[in-house]
Design a protein around this motif. Structure first.
Motif, PDB file in Angstrom:
ATOM      1  N   HIS A 136      -8.926  37.092 -67.712  1.00 25.97           N
ATOM      2  CA  HIS A 136     -10.078  38.013 -68.327  1.00 25.97           C
ATOM      3  C   HIS A 136     -11.186  37.127 -68.745  1.00 25.97           C
ATOM      4  O   HIS A 136     -12.427  37.215 -68.629  1.00 25.97           O
ATOM      5  CB  HIS A 136      -9.450  38.759 -69.138  1.00 25.97           C
ATOM      6  N   CYS A 178      -9.525  41.314 -75.858  1.00 31.67           N
ATOM      7  CA  CYS A 178     -10.789  40.493 -75.774  1.00 31.67           C
ATOM      8  C   CYS A 178     -11.814  41.015 -76.871  1.00 31.67           C
ATOM      9  O   CYS A 178     -11.946  42.162 -77.073  1.00 31.67           O
ATOM     10  CB  CYS A 178     -11.468  41.107 -74.357  1.00 31.67           C
ATOM     11  N   CYS A 189     -15.013  37.792 -67.861  1.00 32.15           N
ATOM     12  CA  CYS A 189     -15.761  38.671 -69.005  1.00 32.15           C
ATOM     13  C   CYS A 189     -17.043  38.099 -69.530  1.00 32.15           C
ATOM     14  O   CYS A 189     -17.314  36.843 -69.833  1.00 32.15           O
ATOM     15  CB  CYS A 189     -14.755  38.844 -70.132  1.00 32.15           C
ATOM     16  N   CYS A 194     -15.304  42.593 -75.045  1.00 36.01           N
ATOM     17  CA  CYS A 194     -15.646  44.156 -74.292  1.00 36.01           C
ATOM     18  C   CYS A 194     -14.501  44.865 -74.661  1.00 36.01           C
ATOM     19  O   CYS A 194     -14.372  46.248 -74.308  1.00 36.01           O
ATOM     20  CB  CYS A 194     -15.726  43.858 -72.880  1.00 36.01           C
TER      21      CYS A 194
HETATM   22 ZN    ZN Z   1     -13.770  41.007 -72.260  1.00 33.42          ZN
END
Ligand code: ZN
Length: 82
Positions: A72, A46, A76, A49
Motif C-alpha cells: 500500500h 494509512c 498510495c 487515504c
Molecule cells: Zn493510503
C-alpha cells in the motif's frame, strides 16, 4: 535517478505504543502496522487515504500484514491532511 529513500515532506505523526512498523508512502504519508508485539493480531492503516486492513476483526500475522502495508505504501499517493 537516486534510489535513496527520501524523507517524508510531512511531519511524522506521534508513534502509538503498539506501533510495530511504519512505512513512508510515495505520497509522503505513513502506513502503520499496529499490533501487540506478537506475530499475529496485527492490522495496518494509512494516514494518507485512510485505507486500512479490510477485515480488522480478523487480525493477521505480521509477515502477511507487513507485505500488505508495504505494498500500500508503494502505491498510495495521498498526502496527510493533518
Ligand atoms: Zn493510503
Amino acid at each position: 535517478m537516486s534510489t535513496a529513500v527520501r524523507a517524508s515532506a510531512f511531519t511524522e505523526p506521534e508513534r502509538p505504543k503498539n506501533l510495530q512498523i511504519r512505512f513512508v508512502t510515495i505520497g509522503g504519508s505513513f502506513v502503520d502496522v499496529i499490533g501487540r508485539g506478537e506475530h499475529f493480531k496485527n492490522r495496518w492503516k494509512c494516514h494518507g487515504c485512510k485505507a486500512a486492513s479490510q477485515f480488522p476483526e480478523e487480525e493477521d500475522y505480521l509477515f502477511s500484514i507487513r507485505e500488505k502495508a508495504n505494498s500500500h505504501a508503494a502505491a498510495c499517493r495521498a498526502i496527510p491532511l493533518t
